[in-house]
Structure formats: C-alpha cells, structure tokens
Motif scaffolding. Structure first.
Motif, mmCIF file in Angstrom:
data_model
loop_
_atom_site.group_PDB
_atom_site.id
_atom_site.type_symbol
_atom_site.label_atom_id
_atom_site.label_comp_id
_atom_site.label_asym_id
_atom_site.label_seq_id
_atom_site.Cartn_x
_atom_site.Cartn_y
_atom_site.Cartn_z
ATOM 1 N N LEU A 1 0.825 -1.211 0.000
ATOM 2 C CA LEU A 1 0.000 0.000 0.000
ATOM 3 C C LEU A 1 0.856 1.257 0.000
ATOM 4 O O LEU A 1 0.496 2.267 -0.610
ATOM 5 N N SER A 2 2.020 1.186 0.651
ATOM 6 C CA SER A 2 2.886 2.371 0.668
ATOM 7 C C SER A 2 3.448 2.653 -0.714
ATOM 8 O O SER A 2 3.615 3.809 -1.094
ATOM 9 N N GLU A 3 3.718 1.610 -1.500
ATOM 10 C CA GLU A 3 4.265 1.831 -2.842
ATOM 11 C C GLU A 3 3.217 2.413 -3.778
ATOM 12 O O GLU A 3 3.556 2.977 -4.821
ATOM 13 N N GLY A 4 1.952 2.278 -3.436
ATOM 14 C CA GLY A 4 0.887 2.903 -4.218
ATOM 15 C C GLY A 4 0.535 4.296 -3.734
ATOM 16 O O GLY A 4 -0.337 4.960 -4.296
ATOM 17 N N VAL A 5 1.206 4.755 -2.654
ATOM 18 C CA VAL A 5 0.926 6.016 -1.954
ATOM 19 C C VAL A 5 -0.520 6.015 -1.433
ATOM 20 O O VAL A 5 -1.277 6.961 -1.596
ATOM 21 N N PHE A 6 -0.865 4.904 -0.794
ATOM 22 C CA PHE A 6 -2.137 4.769 -0.097
ATOM 23 C C PHE A 6 -1.957 4.736 1.423
ATOM 24 O O PHE A 6 -2.939 4.707 2.149
ATOM 25 N N TRP A 7 -0.706 4.710 1.906
ATOM 26 C CA TRP A 7 -0.463 4.480 3.323
ATOM 27 C C TRP A 7 -0.039 5.762 4.040
ATOM 28 O O TRP A 7 0.794 6.515 3.538
ATOM 29 N N ASN B 1 -9.999 10.600 0.726
ATOM 30 C CA ASN B 1 -10.968 11.698 0.658
ATOM 31 C C ASN B 1 -10.737 12.590 -0.550
ATOM 32 O O ASN B 1 -11.685 12.999 -1.229
ATOM 33 N N TYR B 2 -9.476 12.911 -0.831
ATOM 34 C CA TYR B 2 -9.185 13.799 -1.955
ATOM 35 C C TYR B 2 -9.623 13.178 -3.270
ATOM 36 O O TYR B 2 -10.267 13.839 -4.106
ATOM 37 N N PHE B 3 -9.276 11.913 -3.481
ATOM 38 C CA PHE B 3 -9.611 11.262 -4.750
ATOM 39 C C PHE B 3 -11.023 10.683 -4.775
ATOM 40 O O PHE B 3 -11.516 10.290 -5.834
ATOM 41 N N GLY B 4 -11.658 10.589 -3.607
ATOM 42 C CA GLY B 4 -13.008 10.035 -3.554
ATOM 43 C C GLY B 4 -13.037 8.523 -3.659
ATOM 44 O O GLY B 4 -13.963 7.950 -4.239
ATOM 45 N N PHE B 5 -12.043 7.859 -3.067
ATOM 46 C CA PHE B 5 -11.992 6.396 -3.087
ATOM 47 C C PHE B 5 -12.689 5.857 -1.844
ATOM 48 O O PHE B 5 -12.436 6.322 -0.725
ATOM 49 N N LEU C 1 -4.580 3.242 6.296
ATOM 50 C CA LEU C 1 -4.860 3.780 4.969
ATOM 51 C C LEU C 1 -5.029 5.282 5.068
ATOM 52 O O LEU C 1 -5.659 5.791 6.016
ATOM 53 N N SER C 2 -4.505 5.996 4.104
ATOM 54 C CA SER C 2 -4.494 7.446 4.174
ATOM 55 C C SER C 2 -5.886 8.037 3.933
ATOM 56 O O SER C 2 -6.427 7.945 2.828
ATOM 57 N N GLU C 3 -6.447 8.645 4.961
ATOM 58 C CA GLU C 3 -7.744 9.301 4.813
ATOM 59 C C GLU C 3 -7.647 10.488 3.865
ATOM 60 O O GLU C 3 -8.587 10.767 3.109
ATOM 61 N N SER C 4 -6.513 11.165 3.877
ATOM 62 C CA SER C 4 -6.367 12.340 3.006
ATOM 63 C C SER C 4 -6.362 11.924 1.529
ATOM 64 O O SER C 4 -6.979 12.591 0.686
#
Length: 494
Positions: A179-185, A198-202, A192-195
């Motif tokens: 997940l960190s390599e996808g910049v999700f962490w 939330n920003y991308f609407g996932f 998981l990154s709430e920012s």
C-alpha cells in the motif's frame, strides 16, 4: 520440503524451486522465452494484460515441473515478487476490468502533481513520504475520471502480485509495504491514508485486507492445485514488490545496507530506520518487507525507467542475431568514453528523479566516420551507469551514503563492461551475488511459513561471486560531468 518463488517481471515470469534445508535452488525457469511487450496506446502510456501474467505464470510453473528435478507435491509454500506500482482493478468475480497501468506509465502525472499541491506538499511528504506523482493512487484516479463505467465495476484495487496471489488462492490481500508503494499508506497514523481517499473520492472498501508481508495470504484453490500438479495444502506466504524482494534476496534488511538492480528499469534501494523523504520526491520511500510501526525499516528507492529496456531496444535495432553476451563482448573492445559518444537513457516514460519530466532518450556527438555499433553499445552502458550516479547523488543529498552496494549477478550486471562502468561512475564498490528474484521470493515463502525464524536465517547460504572495485574514477568523473552537462541542457528545454 520445497518452496516455490514467482517473480512477475515486465519482460517475463521467472519461477524457482528451492529446497528448504539446504536452501539449494533445484530449478529456475522463465516464461515466455521472448520478452513480453508493453502495450502503449499513446505516447507515455504503458500497460500489460493481467490475464496474460496469469497465463504466463501457469506456463512457467509447468515448465519448472517439466525439468523433473523435484516432486511438485513436495512444494509447501509459494512466495511472489512483482513489478511495483502497477494498478490492477477487478470485479466481484475477480476478473480484471482493464489492462494494468504499469510502473512506467506517465498518464497520471498531472493528477498526482495536483494532489501534491492541494493536499499540501509538506503533509504529503510527512504522511506518505512521497508525492502521489504517477503512483498507483493517481492511476486509479485517472480510471475514475476517464473510465467511469469501468470504475463503477471495481470491487478491489490491487498491485500486480496481489492479482497473481488471488488467482492462486481466491483471496485478495495486501500489506503495508504494498500500500505504501501505491501512496495509499499514512505513516504518521499507521493506516490507509484518509487524506488520499478523501481527496480522490476512493471508498475504503475498494482496498484488500491488510496482512504482514510474511504471513499466510491464502491457500491454493483445489482446481488450481490440480491444474498445476501441486498439493491442495500449498499456501501463499509471502508477497513483495520486486525491489524490496531483491533487497531481501541480498540480505539487505538493516539501516545503511544498499541493493541495486539493472533490469528493464534500474534501481538503487537503501534501508533506513527513519521516515525520510526527498523534498522534491525525486527518490521515494516505502515500507520495507520487515517494516513495523514500532521498528521502522524503510526502503529508499531510486528508480530509472530507461536502463535494460534501452539495451533491449538496441538489440532489436542493431544486433538482432547476437546474444546479450555477444553484445557485451563487442562493447568491451571500446575504451572508456566511447570516443565522445554520449547517450541519455530516458526513453521509457517520465523519470521521477528528473521531477517526472519526459525528456526522451538522446544520442549525442555521433560521428558517422568514427562510431560503430560497438561504440553505441558501450555508450549505452556508460549512459545507464551515469544515470545511476546522477540518482545516487540525490540519495546522498538525503543522507544515504553507501559504502558498498550489493547486486545480483543478472541482467546488465552480467556484463563486465557495465560492472566497470557502474563502479567507476558511482565510485562505490559492488558486491556481486548469485541471486535471483524468484529464488528470493521462494525463500521469502519459507520465512512467511515459519520454517525460517528470521530473514537472515533464510539467506545464510547466499554466495558472493566477487567484489568489483572502482579503478578509473578520475577518467569517469570527467566523462560523467560531460554527460551531466548534456542532461542539464535537455532538462532546460523540456
């Protein structure tokens, strides 16, 4: 007891079978024999079909069995290494919805750059250790914006290795490292990154269950076990991106240790015990395979897209009838500096260390009366080595100053020309090991299954082939500065 390792590369699938007690490699194969293509519908785009990966994986395993060097029923665990940063989206039946947007694709750069600015550069770097750039999160956003019908069908978002594991087991899992390599962490909040979400609407439901890298990621499905001639008790017990896996394969696990590869892309990967980041995100930090929130082990990655793929391109154009070994012998006849010929190897998508610029590859100073195929082959290897030096200088700016670099005896490191160019350009010795990513994945499976208590135990028998020491650093420094001046000129006009 045997372990099977799968290395899902850009050009092929590699499979190795390793005996647990001796750590001896019983068999290593790759499939297909010819390099898989990268699908490029538009300039800067790069895709591959995940279903093709699965077909090739099954063929590679059957090819390994056909050697008859082991009993397939003795395999107890599978480990998977995979090309990093690729986006795979599947529906509820776990069928891929589109081609994977792979690591060297550049279409989502502006999406990532905007997220970097809007979420905040400081926040992104402190929490994600990277700009979203053209990483997996930005690629998923591109699908959301441009392929609405496809996005609405997405059940789970995966990295390439997760897809192969799911095909084997029917279970979809991920890890902090993936997940960190996808910049999700979010490293600060360990979730998981709430920012980003939330920003991308996932929706958070799109993401798989999170498990440790070394753990059970599912038991093989009976129908797959039957097809592949494996025991129905086989489990997938390890998954990691190819560069963290390469570092593991070289027993590079602790702060200050550094690994390198030179396959389709080129990488220097160093270990830190800090949440470090480059202010311009030219190099990138991810969770290493042994990362824990209370015991930080991060991997600082320099990636150069255009390395081995340039040599492959040259083979197709200039040396179709020759093997890579024969090409290397031809290049060996040319002295350092390639008689003034200079090559910038940046023709495989946007380069992160160049601030995500697409400058293309360049051949400079060619003289029709002096330069031959041999000069071009030598200049290619020098140009690739100089790109490593350029990136290494960025890593040094960020506090990673290696005393020695470990590399596997594969891909471009098989070339004595490249070995010499690399150590003289970087001015750092290289320890060359008998090493293969699929073997590393197999031993990773041994760690995940609990057979080996520590990674160091799994790699205690790793064999060093030789140490290559720099010898012509002054000569190469002068040539490098000329090469760098050429690169700076191209960067100014891009």
């Amino acid at each position: 007891m045997l372990f099977l390792g799968i290395d899902l590369g850009t050009s092929s699938i590699k499979v190795s079978v390793v005996e647990a007690d001796s750590q001896k490699t019983l068999c290593s194969v790759q499939y297909p024999e010819t390099e898989e293509e990268i699908i490029s519908p538009r300039a800067g785009w790069a895709e591959q079909d995940p279903e093709r990966w699965w077909i090739n994986t099954r063929q590679a395993i059957q090819k390994a069995h056909a050697t008859q060097k082991y009993n397939p029923l003795d395999i107890v665990a599978i480990g998977i290494a995979y090309q990093m940063h690729g986006l795979v989206v599947v529906d509820k039946e776990q069928q891929s919805l589109r081609n994977s947007i792979i690591w060297c694709d550049s279409r989502a750069i502006e999406i990532g750059n905007k997220a970097f600015d809007v979420i905040g550069k400081s926040y992104n770097l402190q929490h994600h250790l990277n700009s979203p750039g053209n990483f997996t999160a930005s690629k998923l956003s591109w699908v959301k914006e441009n392929e609405t019908h496809t996005y609405k069908q997405v059940h789970k978002v995966m990295l390439p290795g997760d897809f192969i594991a799911a095909k084997l087991t029917g279970e979809i899992t991920s890890s902090i490292s993936s997940l960190s390599e996808g910049v999700f962490w979010d490293f600060q909040n360990n979730r998981l990154s709430e920012s980003i979400l939330n920003y991308f609407g996932f929706d958070e439901s799109l993401f798989p269950e999170i498990k440790p890298v070394f753990s059970e990621h599912g038991q093989i499905q009976p129908v797959i076990a039957h097809e592949l001639g494996l025991s129905s008790q086989v489990r997938v017990t390890y998954k990691a991106g190819d560069q963290p896996n390469n570092a593991l394969s070289l027993n590079v696990l602790e702060p200050g240790e550094v690994a390198s590869t030179a396959g389709t892309s080129g990488v220097i990967y160093g270990i830190s015990d800090q949440l470090v980041y480059d202010n311009e995100s030219r190099i990138n930090t991810f969770a290493h395979v042994n990362y824990l929130p209370d015991k930080i082990r991060t991997g600082i990655l320099l990636c150069i897209n255009g390395t081995g793929i340039l040599y492959s391109w040259a083979k197709k154009l200039l040396a179709k009838e020759l093997s890579y070994s024969e090409m290397n012998k031809i290049a060996q006849s040319i002295s350092s500096g390639s008689n003034g010929l200079r090559i910038l190897p940046f023709g495989n998508g946007a380069e992160r260390m160049l601030n995500n610029k697409l400058i293309g590859a360049h051949l400079a100073n060619i003289d029709f009366n002096q330069h031959s195929t041999a000069h071009i082959l030598k200049a290619i290897q020098e140009g690739i080595a100089f790109s490593f030096r350029y990136g290494l200088d960025i890593m040094k700016e960020n506090g990673l100053i290696p005393k020695i670099i470990k590399a596997g005896n594969s891909n471009l490191f098989l070339s004595e020309v490249f070995q010499k160019d690399y150590v003289n350009a970087t001015q750092i010795p290289v320890e060359l090991y008998e090493n293969d990513g699929s073997v590393g994945a197999a031993l990773g499976a041994g760690i995940g299954s609990g057979y080996y208590k520590t990674p160091s135990e799994a790699f205690k028998n790793i064999r060093k082939i030789k140490t290559i020491e720099p010898q012509e650093t002054e000569v190469y420094e002068e040539i490098y500065q000329e090469w760098k001046e050429l690169l700076n000129e191209k960067l100014k006009t891009t």
